[in-house]
Design an enzyme around this catalytic site. Structure first.
Site, PDB file in Angstrom:
ATOM      1  N   ASN A  11       0.943  -1.133   0.105  1.00  0.00           N
ATOM      2  CA  ASN A  11       0.084  -0.118   0.144  1.00  0.00           C
ATOM      3  C   ASN A  11       0.849   1.258  -0.091  1.00  0.00           C
ATOM      4  O   ASN A  11       1.318   1.725   1.098  1.00  0.00           O
ATOM      5  CB  ASN A  11      -0.851  -0.053   1.174  1.00  0.00           C
ATOM      6  CG  ASN A  11      -1.877   1.077   1.275  1.00  0.00           C
ATOM      7  OD1 ASN A  11      -1.791   1.984   0.459  1.00  0.00           O
ATOM      8  ND2 ASN A  11      -2.722   1.038   2.344  1.00  0.00           N
ATOM      9  N   HIS A 182     -12.640   3.130  -0.105  1.00  0.00           N
ATOM     10  CA  HIS A 182     -12.452   2.232   1.202  1.00  0.00           C
ATOM     11  C   HIS A 182     -13.326   0.828   0.772  1.00  0.00           C
ATOM     12  O   HIS A 182     -13.727   0.214   1.372  1.00  0.00           O
ATOM     13  CB  HIS A 182     -13.304   2.732   2.429  1.00  0.00           C
ATOM     14  CG  HIS A 182     -12.459   3.782   3.209  1.00  0.00           C
ATOM     15  ND1 HIS A 182     -13.248   4.748   3.805  1.00  0.00           N
ATOM     16  CD2 HIS A 182     -11.432   4.005   3.389  1.00  0.00           C
ATOM     17  CE1 HIS A 182     -12.428   5.547   4.313  1.00  0.00           C
ATOM     18  NE2 HIS A 182     -11.365   5.171   4.083  1.00  0.00           N
ATOM     19  N   HIS A 210     -17.358   2.486   8.228  1.00  0.00           N
ATOM     20  CA  HIS A 210     -16.000   2.415   8.335  1.00  0.00           C
ATOM     21  C   HIS A 210     -15.647   4.038   8.943  1.00  0.00           C
ATOM     22  O   HIS A 210     -15.560   4.882   8.232  1.00  0.00           O
ATOM     23  CB  HIS A 210     -15.296   2.177   6.929  1.00  0.00           C
ATOM     24  CG  HIS A 210     -13.902   2.268   6.759  1.00  0.00           C
ATOM     25  ND1 HIS A 210     -13.027   1.124   6.572  1.00  0.00           N
ATOM     26  CD2 HIS A 210     -12.921   3.146   7.027  1.00  0.00           C
ATOM     27  CE1 HIS A 210     -11.755   1.417   6.574  1.00  0.00           C
ATOM     28  NE2 HIS A 210     -11.654   2.599   7.063  1.00  0.00           N
ATOM     29  N   LEU A 211     -15.124   3.872  10.252  1.00  0.00           N
ATOM     30  CA  LEU A 211     -14.854   4.986  10.822  1.00  0.00           C
ATOM     31  C   LEU A 211     -13.355   4.941  11.400  1.00  0.00           C
ATOM     32  O   LEU A 211     -13.177   4.443  12.337  1.00  0.00           O
ATOM     33  CB  LEU A 211     -15.807   5.277  12.188  1.00  0.00           C
ATOM     34  CG  LEU A 211     -17.460   5.009  11.734  1.00  0.00           C
ATOM     35  CD1 LEU A 211     -17.937   5.137  13.255  1.00  0.00           C
ATOM     36  CD2 LEU A 211     -17.669   5.999  10.973  1.00  0.00           C
ATOM     37  N   GLY A 212     -12.577   5.308  10.421  1.00  0.00           N
ATOM     38  CA  GLY A 212     -11.038   5.686  10.894  1.00  0.00           C
ATOM     39  C   GLY A 212     -10.808   7.019  10.986  1.00  0.00           C
ATOM     40  O   GLY A 212     -11.696   7.945  11.210  1.00  0.00           O
ATOM     41  N   ASN A 213      -9.504   7.467  10.499  1.00  0.00           N
ATOM     42  CA  ASN A 213      -9.150   8.857  10.406  1.00  0.00           C
ATOM     43  C   ASN A 213     -10.005   9.512   8.976  1.00  0.00           C
ATOM     44  O   ASN A 213     -10.472  10.380   9.162  1.00  0.00           O
ATOM     45  CB  ASN A 213      -7.546   9.019  10.196  1.00  0.00           C
ATOM     46  CG  ASN A 213      -7.139  10.281  10.300  1.00  0.00           C
ATOM     47  OD1 ASN A 213      -7.937  11.315  11.158  1.00  0.00           O
ATOM     48  ND2 ASN A 213      -6.350  10.737   9.703  1.00  0.00           N
ATOM     49  N   ARG A 243     -11.013  15.957   7.278  1.00  0.00           N
ATOM     50  CA  ARG A 243     -11.821  16.147   6.162  1.00  0.00           C
ATOM     51  C   ARG A 243     -13.433  16.493   6.674  1.00  0.00           C
ATOM     52  O   ARG A 243     -13.674  16.213   7.662  1.00  0.00           O
ATOM     53  CB  ARG A 243     -12.057  15.149   5.028  1.00  0.00           C
ATOM     54  CG  ARG A 243     -10.716  14.725   4.186  1.00  0.00           C
ATOM     55  CD  ARG A 243     -10.859  13.445   3.432  1.00  0.00           C
ATOM     56  NE  ARG A 243      -9.562  12.629   3.709  1.00  0.00           N
ATOM     57  CZ  ARG A 243      -9.452  11.397   3.411  1.00  0.00           C
ATOM     58  NH1 ARG A 243     -10.757  10.759   3.058  1.00  0.00           N
ATOM     59  NH2 ARG A 243      -8.496  10.759   4.024  1.00  0.00           N
ATOM     60  N   ARG A 286      -9.857   9.599  20.701  1.00  0.00           N
ATOM     61  CA  ARG A 286      -9.687   9.437  22.084  1.00  0.00           C
ATOM     62  C   ARG A 286      -9.609  10.541  22.835  1.00  0.00           C
ATOM     63  O   ARG A 286     -10.206  10.917  23.927  1.00  0.00           O
ATOM     64  CB  ARG A 286      -8.182   8.413  22.242  1.00  0.00           C
ATOM     65  CG  ARG A 286      -8.495   7.014  22.062  1.00  0.00           C
ATOM     66  CD  ARG A 286      -7.206   6.314  21.747  1.00  0.00           C
ATOM     67  NE  ARG A 286      -6.551   6.675  20.520  1.00  0.00           N
ATOM     68  CZ  ARG A 286      -5.490   6.098  19.855  1.00  0.00           C
ATOM     69  NH1 ARG A 286      -5.005   5.071  20.256  1.00  0.00           N
ATOM     70  NH2 ARG A 286      -4.990   6.514  18.460  1.00  0.00           N
ATOM     71  N   GLU A 386      -8.152  -4.951   5.270  1.00  0.00           N
ATOM     72  CA  GLU A 386      -7.919  -4.813   3.994  1.00  0.00           C
ATOM     73  C   GLU A 386      -6.979  -5.526   3.232  1.00  0.00           C
ATOM     74  O   GLU A 386      -7.052  -5.774   2.018  1.00  0.00           O
ATOM     75  CB  GLU A 386      -7.884  -3.035   3.980  1.00  0.00           C
ATOM     76  CG  GLU A 386      -9.061  -2.264   4.069  1.00  0.00           C
ATOM     77  CD  GLU A 386      -8.865  -0.797   4.208  1.00  0.00           C
ATOM     78  OE1 GLU A 386      -8.361  -0.446   5.399  1.00  0.00           O
ATOM     79  OE2 GLU A 386      -9.072  -0.085   3.257  1.00  0.00           O
TER      80      GLU A 386
HETATM   81  P1  AMP Z   1      -7.893   4.021  11.325  1.00  0.00           P
HETATM   82  O1  AMP Z   1      -7.678   5.210  10.127  1.00  0.00           O
HETATM   83  O2  AMP Z   1      -8.666   2.962  11.001  1.00  0.00           O
HETATM   84  O3  AMP Z   1      -6.433   3.694  11.683  1.00  0.00           O
HETATM   85  O4  AMP Z   1      -8.508   4.890  12.466  1.00  0.00           O
HETATM   86  C1  AMP Z   1      -7.403   5.751  13.259  1.00  0.00           C
HETATM   87  C2  AMP Z   1      -8.099   6.614  14.035  1.00  0.00           C
HETATM   88  O5  AMP Z   1      -9.020   5.769  15.160  1.00  0.00           O
HETATM   89  C3  AMP Z   1      -7.442   7.386  15.125  1.00  0.00           C
HETATM   90  O6  AMP Z   1      -7.395   8.803  14.569  1.00  0.00           O
HETATM   91  C4  AMP Z   1      -8.389   7.462  16.444  1.00  0.00           C
HETATM   92  O7  AMP Z   1      -9.304   8.583  16.150  1.00  0.00           O
HETATM   93  C5  AMP Z   1      -9.270   6.340  16.378  1.00  0.00           C
HETATM   94  N1  AMP Z   1      -8.930   5.467  17.451  1.00  0.00           N
HETATM   95  C6  AMP Z   1      -7.953   4.380  17.483  1.00  0.00           C
HETATM   96  N2  AMP Z   1      -8.114   4.048  18.901  1.00  0.00           N
HETATM   97  C7  AMP Z   1      -9.169   4.489  19.386  1.00  0.00           C
HETATM   98  C8  AMP Z   1      -9.617   4.263  20.926  1.00  0.00           C
HETATM   99  N3  AMP Z   1      -9.380   3.328  21.667  1.00  0.00           N
HETATM  100  N4  AMP Z   1     -10.796   4.961  21.085  1.00  0.00           N
HETATM  101  C9  AMP Z   1     -11.146   5.760  20.181  1.00  0.00           C
HETATM  102  N5  AMP Z   1     -10.653   5.961  19.077  1.00  0.00           N
HETATM  103  C10 AMP Z   1      -9.642   5.418  18.541  1.00  0.00           C
END
Ligand code: AMP
Length: 401
Positions: A11, A182, A210-213, A243, A286, A386
């Site tokens: 990646n 995604h 899908h809730l990441g950054n 974003r 967090r 992924e």
């Molecule tokens: P990703 O893009 O899927 O790697 O998600 C990253 C995001 O997940 C980080 O910016 C955090 O906002 C969130 N995250 C990771 N660990 C936790 C946690 N234990 N509690 C809340 N949010 C988290």
């Protein structure tokens, strides 16, 4: 059919390369790692072998070629060199596949040319993905290289979901439509959710969050994507780490005409200085939850805005699907932030959606149900993978499965 059973997943980002070597016999990670800050003075390679301690190399990686060569050396040190006959393919994450690439694709010169033609619609991502493919090809010219596209899973969206309601001729001329991103995650998680329910993907309707950054929602009917929240670019939809997600396009005109910002400045504002970061100065959920718990008004507003948008998509996709069997939370926030899951589903009993507080508070890396037994809709936490999905799709393509 050879007995080569390993797939290297790459990646490549603009200044980073993530990799995993996966054995397709049992899905085992043989090695994983990340090269960061390629082209900068403080490059770093973090390599995690399956057995033994993680290793870190700090050095300058002038370009992706140097970075991938260093990765190859790390793998070789573990006896997993790229020259291994056990390597079946290299699978590449490619962000934008446009309308042409709707399935994993064996890389040829012609395919590379097509991926290059898509750079105008994915200027931040496709160039790095292409570089990754070129370097990997030069290291192992004889090996199948497979491109797996982030947009592919969404290619099944009906035309009315993929279209923006703008002049059709202009839209077509510039390939302006909703592609979604995604996709590998939405595909993997929707299938894993069906497995969790003990059903075939074709039997279930799932809303994947899908809730990441970055963040996106999708509506998946019987294993097929029918709508997703990202659009021409990964900027549309949910409130994300940096974003904005959905804004009135008039905001852009206003900031340009009245605010005096250039188009590039607005691009940077909406992509990198908006979302949670823009609302409260933090993009890590967090930290936002910690601050909000302590009474910080900006952090509370950021959390509430994030949840409000999420609920709008949840309700919208409920209506799109008509019948919802499951809601799956995934990625960094979705897998870890119980308060986000609880707030997203609060007060929706009339829709058959509820979250059991005790189940929701369980911390685990496994797919798990968090709704009470009486819930008509199964609410679940389903960790995404992924890399495994890319490896499986690449392997299946190479073996004609
Ligand atoms: P990703 O893009 O899927 O790697 O998600 C990253 C995001 O997940 C980080 O910016 C955090 O906002 C969130 N995250 C990771 N660990 C936790 C946690 N234990 N509690 C809340 N949010 C988290």
């Amino acid at each position: 059919m050879t007995d080569a059973t390993r797939v290297l997943v790459l990646n490549a980002g603009s200044s980073s390369v993530k990799y995993q070597l996966i054995d397709m016999v049992d899905g085992a990670r043989l090695a994983a790692g990340l090269v960061e800050r390629i082209g900068e003075s403080n490059g770093r390679l973090a390599h995690t072998p399956r057995a033994g301690d993680p290793r870190e190399t700090v050095q300058v990686f002038p370009d992706h070629g140097a970075a991938l060569k260093a990765v190859a050396e790390e793998l070789a040190a573990d006896g997993l060199g790229l020259d291994s006959p056990e390597l079946a393919a290299i699978g590449h994450r490619v962000v934008h596949g446009g309308q042409r690439f709707t399935a994993p694709t064996l890389v040829t010169d012609e395919v590379l040319t097509e991926i290059r033609r898509l750079i105008p619609v994915a200027p931040l991502h496709n160039p790095a993905n292409i570089t990754g493919i070129e370097v990997a090809r030069s290291l192992r010219p004889d090996l199948p290289q497979v491109a797996v596209f982030d947009t592919a899973f969404h290619a099944t969206m009906p035309e009315y979901a993929a279209r923006y309601a703008i002049d059709k001729v202009v839209a077509d001329q510039h390939r302006v439509r909703r592609y979604g991103f995604h996709g590998t995650s939405h595909q993997y998680v929707s299938r894993a959710t069906a497995r969790l329910l003990g059903k075939d993907p074709a039997e279930v309707n799932v809303i994947v969050l899908h809730l990441g950054n970055g963040g996106s929602a999708s509506a998946v009917a019987g294993g097929v994507c029918v709508d997703t929240s990202m659009g021409l670019t990964p900027l549309e939809g949910l409130v994300m780490g940096t974003r904005s997600g959905d804004v009135d396009p008039g905001v852009v005109f206003h900031l340009h005409r009245v605010g005096g910002l250039s188009i590039d400045q607005i691009d940077e504002l909406l992509n990198r200085r908006s979302g949670l970061l823009g609302l409260c100065g933090d993009n890590d959920m967090r930290e936002i939850m910690r601050r909000a718990d302590g009474g910080d008004a900006d952090a509370k507003l950021a959390f509430d805005t994030y949840i409000h948008r999420l609920r709008k998509y949840l309700g919208g996709y409920y209506a799109v699907l008509g019948r919802v069997d499951a809601i799956a939370f995934t990625a960094g926030v979705g897998e870890n932030a119980a308060p986000v899951r609880a707030a997203a589903c609060a007060g929706l009993d009339e829709l058959g959606i509820a979250v059991d507080p005790e189940l929701n508070s369980v911390r685990s890396g496994e797919a798990r149900v968090i709704s009470p037994e009486y819930g008509r809709v199964t609410v679940a936490v389903v960790p995404t993978d992924e890399e495994l999905e890319i490896a499986q799709q690449s392997f299946a393509l190479v073996h004609g499965a």
